[in-house]
Design an enzyme around this catalytic site. Structure first.
Site, mmCIF file in Angstrom:
data_model
loop_
_atom_site.group_PDB
_atom_site.id
_atom_site.type_symbol
_atom_site.label_atom_id
_atom_site.label_comp_id
_atom_site.label_asym_id
_atom_site.label_seq_id
_atom_site.Cartn_x
_atom_site.Cartn_y
_atom_site.Cartn_z
ATOM 1 N N HIS A 64 0.850 -1.190 0.000
ATOM 2 C CA HIS A 64 0.000 0.000 0.000
ATOM 3 C C HIS A 64 0.889 1.246 0.000
ATOM 4 O O HIS A 64 2.106 1.156 0.220
ATOM 5 C CB HIS A 64 -0.929 0.021 1.230
ATOM 6 C CG HIS A 64 -0.204 0.026 2.544
ATOM 7 N ND1 HIS A 64 -0.125 -1.068 3.371
ATOM 8 C CD2 HIS A 64 0.501 1.003 3.173
ATOM 9 C CE1 HIS A 64 0.579 -0.777 4.445
ATOM 10 N NE2 HIS A 64 0.971 0.469 4.346
HETATM 11 C C1 T46 Z 1 2.516 0.556 7.105
HETATM 12 C C2 T46 Z 1 3.342 -0.668 7.234
HETATM 13 C C3 T46 Z 1 4.805 -0.371 7.340
HETATM 14 C C4 T46 Z 1 -4.762 -1.048 13.304
HETATM 15 O O1 T46 Z 1 -5.906 -1.286 13.705
HETATM 16 N N1 T46 Z 1 -4.045 -0.039 13.848
HETATM 17 C C5 T46 Z 1 -2.790 0.272 13.446
HETATM 18 O O2 T46 Z 1 -2.182 1.211 13.980
HETATM 19 C C6 T46 Z 1 -2.203 -0.510 12.396
HETATM 20 C C7 T46 Z 1 -0.804 -0.218 11.900
HETATM 21 C C8 T46 Z 1 -2.936 -1.524 11.849
HETATM 22 N N2 T46 Z 1 -4.199 -1.781 12.292
HETATM 23 C C9 T46 Z 1 -4.927 -2.910 11.725
HETATM 24 C C10 T46 Z 1 -5.300 -2.801 10.270
HETATM 25 C C11 T46 Z 1 -5.314 -4.245 9.804
HETATM 26 O O3 T46 Z 1 -6.574 -4.814 10.066
HETATM 27 O O4 T46 Z 1 -4.105 -4.067 11.842
HETATM 28 C C12 T46 Z 1 -4.279 -4.915 10.717
HETATM 29 C C13 T46 Z 1 -2.961 -5.167 10.008
HETATM 30 O O5 T46 Z 1 -2.544 -3.954 9.353
HETATM 31 P P1 T46 Z 1 -1.934 -3.956 7.869
HETATM 32 O O6 T46 Z 1 -2.499 -5.077 7.105
HETATM 33 O O7 T46 Z 1 -2.125 -2.576 7.315
HETATM 34 O O8 T46 Z 1 -0.402 -4.225 8.187
HETATM 35 P P2 T46 Z 1 0.851 -4.041 7.207
HETATM 36 O O9 T46 Z 1 1.986 -4.737 7.861
HETATM 37 O O10 T46 Z 1 0.522 -4.427 5.829
HETATM 38 O O11 T46 Z 1 1.133 -2.468 7.199
HETATM 39 C C14 T46 Z 1 1.565 -1.819 8.395
HETATM 40 C C15 T46 Z 1 0.795 -0.508 8.589
HETATM 41 O O12 T46 Z 1 -0.616 -0.771 8.576
HETATM 42 C C16 T46 Z 1 1.085 0.496 7.520
HETATM 43 O O13 T46 Z 1 0.617 1.767 7.908
HETATM 44 O O14 T46 Z 1 2.932 1.527 6.505
HETATM 45 O O15 T46 Z 1 2.951 -1.523 8.313
#
Ligand code: T46
Length: 152
Positions: A64
């Site tokens: 993303h």
């Molecule tokens: C990024 C990269 C480096 C939350 O509820 N609160 C939070 O602060 C975060 C970071 C995530 N979430 C939830 C959203 C999803 O349901 O946790 C779940 C996993 O998040 P995501 O799939 O977005 O994780 P990554 O590892 O793909 O991305 C993360 C961060 O979301 C993003 O901002 O830049 O790490």
């Protein structure tokens, strides 16, 4: 869309990018210490910290860009690779030291992979969690990125 892009362009004008950075290590005979202060070591006001750990073998994350959020990523333990893409240019940066980091501004596509089992990847972020700030479609990102750089 034009208004949103104009606003994003103004907000991200000089920081819409990514770059490697390093932190000053304070050390003595007891070991090492790194302190991160907003505006000094982090080029933004710090609003949130989150960390990724226990990543399963072969898993890739991210995929993303953010519209506004800026962050500094550092592997305080272990290692991983962060692929970043901006303006048609893609680069892989390995994070493998607690004093090595990447600054990632908005409108930069990023993917994280090759996590070592002991990797703890910390993100110091400029915004609170807001799903509407995510661009999770690569095609949408390419459209934003193209318009951001060409202004059309
Ligand atoms: C990024 C990269 C480096 C939350 O509820 N609160 C939070 O602060 C975060 C970071 C995530 N979430 C939830 C959203 C999803 O349901 O946790 C779940 C996993 O998040 P995501 O799939 O977005 O994780 P990554 O590892 O793909 O991305 C993360 C961060 O979301 C993003 O901002 O830049 O790490």
């Amino acid at each position: 869309m034009a208004n949103i892009l104009k606003k994003l362009s103004e907000m991200n004008d000089w920081i819409s990018e990514y770059y490697e950075t390093s932190f000053k290590t304070l050390g003595d005979s007891r070991g090492s210490l790194i302190a991160l202060e907003q505006f000094a070591d982090l080029p933004f006001e710090l609003k949130r910290v989150f960390f990724i750990y226990g990543t399963q073998d072969g898993v890739s994350r991210g995929f993303h860009a953010h519209k506004v959020l800026k962050q500094v990523l550092v592997a305080v333990s272990g290692s991983c690779v962060v692929d970043v893409e901006k303006n048609g240019k893609r680069e892989s940066i390995k994070l493998d030291r607690p004093d090595k980091a990447i600054y990632v501004a908005g409108l930069v596509w990023h993917e994280m992979h090759s996590f070592s089992p002991d990797c703890v990847l910390i993100s110091c972020a400029s915004e609170l969690y807001d799903e509407s700030d995510y661009i999770r479609s690569y095609d949408d990102f390419k459209a934003y990125d193209k318009r951001f750089h060409t202004g059309s």
